[in-house]
Design an enzyme around this catalytic site. Structure first.
Site, mmCIF file in Angstrom:
data_model
loop_
_atom_site.group_PDB
_atom_site.id
_atom_site.type_symbol
_atom_site.label_atom_id
_atom_site.label_comp_id
_atom_site.label_asym_id
_atom_site.label_seq_id
_atom_site.Cartn_x
_atom_site.Cartn_y
_atom_site.Cartn_z
ATOM 1 N N GLY A 247 45.743 78.367 79.882
ATOM 2 C CA GLY A 247 44.383 77.944 79.584
ATOM 3 C C GLY A 247 43.425 78.134 80.740
ATOM 4 C CG ASP B 115 50.644 81.039 68.864
ATOM 5 O OD1 ASP B 115 49.902 80.359 68.131
ATOM 6 O OD2 ASP B 115 51.744 81.486 68.513
ATOM 7 C CG LEU B 116 44.861 80.418 75.081
ATOM 8 C CD1 LEU B 116 44.069 81.718 75.216
ATOM 9 C CD2 LEU B 116 43.955 79.211 75.262
ATOM 10 C CG ASP B 117 46.766 81.891 78.208
ATOM 11 O OD1 ASP B 117 46.332 83.054 78.158
ATOM 12 O OD2 ASP B 117 46.108 80.942 78.669
ATOM 13 C CD GLU B 118 52.570 79.405 74.443
ATOM 14 O OE1 GLU B 118 53.729 79.859 74.476
ATOM 15 O OE2 GLU B 118 52.234 78.371 75.033
#
Length: 288
Positions: free
Chosen positions: A205, A230-233
């Site tokens: 994040g 999925d953010l930063d996943e």
């Protein structure tokens, strides 16, 4: 194996299938039977899932099959192995770099591209600001200014993706593009690589350097990964770290972190362009 010539076109098979006896022989026999010379071959078996992963690169100058005939011919072998594969050729793939206002990753990629370190063609730079337009002009690369607001994000992303399709872009690199891509459009994106300024999964994040400083960590890092909804996943391609100390301020962390970001992003992009990354689930194997 034969010695690779820079002038000789090659093809690369990236294969994944359940581990079983005779897999390497099947692939090698297919290439040999069609007159191909193997340039590089390496494989890995994931012990947890018993998944076999292989990269095989072979020359095309004396190959009996035409490019469009290779995949249909290999389909039968892949079916016998109960596996999947992708086929890539050594043509320089077209890529676009998306940026906001920070220039360090953009300049590094363009320098490496100009020096011949990245085997691709940068055909466009996209930004939600005009700050870096002079850099695009300096390098003679088409610049697209596509401003983004909360209300226009989805529509503007679609506009950008239309431009990418028209230019034949096969890879998008988010070089400090400080926007979260909308989940609604994610399926429309070609493979997309992002640089995140932390050693994921730590400090995902926003403002990871500030949070790292508050936590008093002794190392900071950067992560190059594929973008997913999925953010930063997304699957991680490359990571690196550098040591810091209690004497370092947030600005020191940012300065040191930028060095990591440049290195990690350029490696991740090069690995992808050289077809060295095999994705499975939310993981990758990078074959050197």
């Amino acid at each position: 194996m034969v010695t690779k010539s820079k002038e000789v076109p090659t093809a690369t098979l990236l294969i994944s299938c359940p581990d079983q006896h005779g897999l390497v022989a099947r692939v090698v026999n297919f290439i040999d039977a069609n007159g191909g010379g193997i340039v590089h071959a390496a494989q890995h078996t994931d012990v947890d899932s018993s998944l076999f992963l292989q990269r095989v690169q072979f020359e095309l100058d004396s190959f009996k099959l035409k490019r469009e005939e290779i995949a249909p011919a290999f389909d039968k072998i892949a079916e016998e192995m109960n596996g999947s594969y992708t086929l890539h050729f050594s043509d320089r793939p077209k890529m676009a770099i998306w940026v906001s206002k920070q220039d360090h990753c953009l300049l590094d990629l363009l320098w490496r591209h100009r020096s011949g370190e990245l085997p691709g063609e940068v055909v466009a730079i996209v930004s939600n600001h005009t700050t870096l337009q002079p850099i695009a002009q300096q390098y003679g690369i088409t610049f697209h200014h596509i401003p983004i607001t909360k209300d226009t994000k989805i529509q503007q992303e679609l506009k950008a993706l239309e431009l990418m399709a028209e230019a034949g872009v096969e890879l998008i690199v988010l070089a400090k593009y400080m926007q979260i891509l909308s989940a609604e459009n994610m399926a429309r994106f070609p493979p997309t690589i992002n640089i995140h300024h932390s050693f994921l999964p730590a400090f995902a994040g926003a403002k990871p350097y500030h949070r790292a400083h508050e936590r008093g960590v002794k190392i900071i890092g950067a992560t190059g990964h594929y973008v997913t909804a999925d953010l930063d996943e997304g699957p991680i391609i490359e990571q690196d770290v550098t040591r810091i100390s209690h004497k370092d301020s947030v600005s020191d962390l940012v300065r040191k972190g930028k060095d990591m970001e440049r290195l990690v992003l350029s490696r991740a992009v090069r690995f992808h362009l050289e077809n060295r990354v095999l994705r499975y689930g939310n993981r990758t194997v990078v074959i050197d």
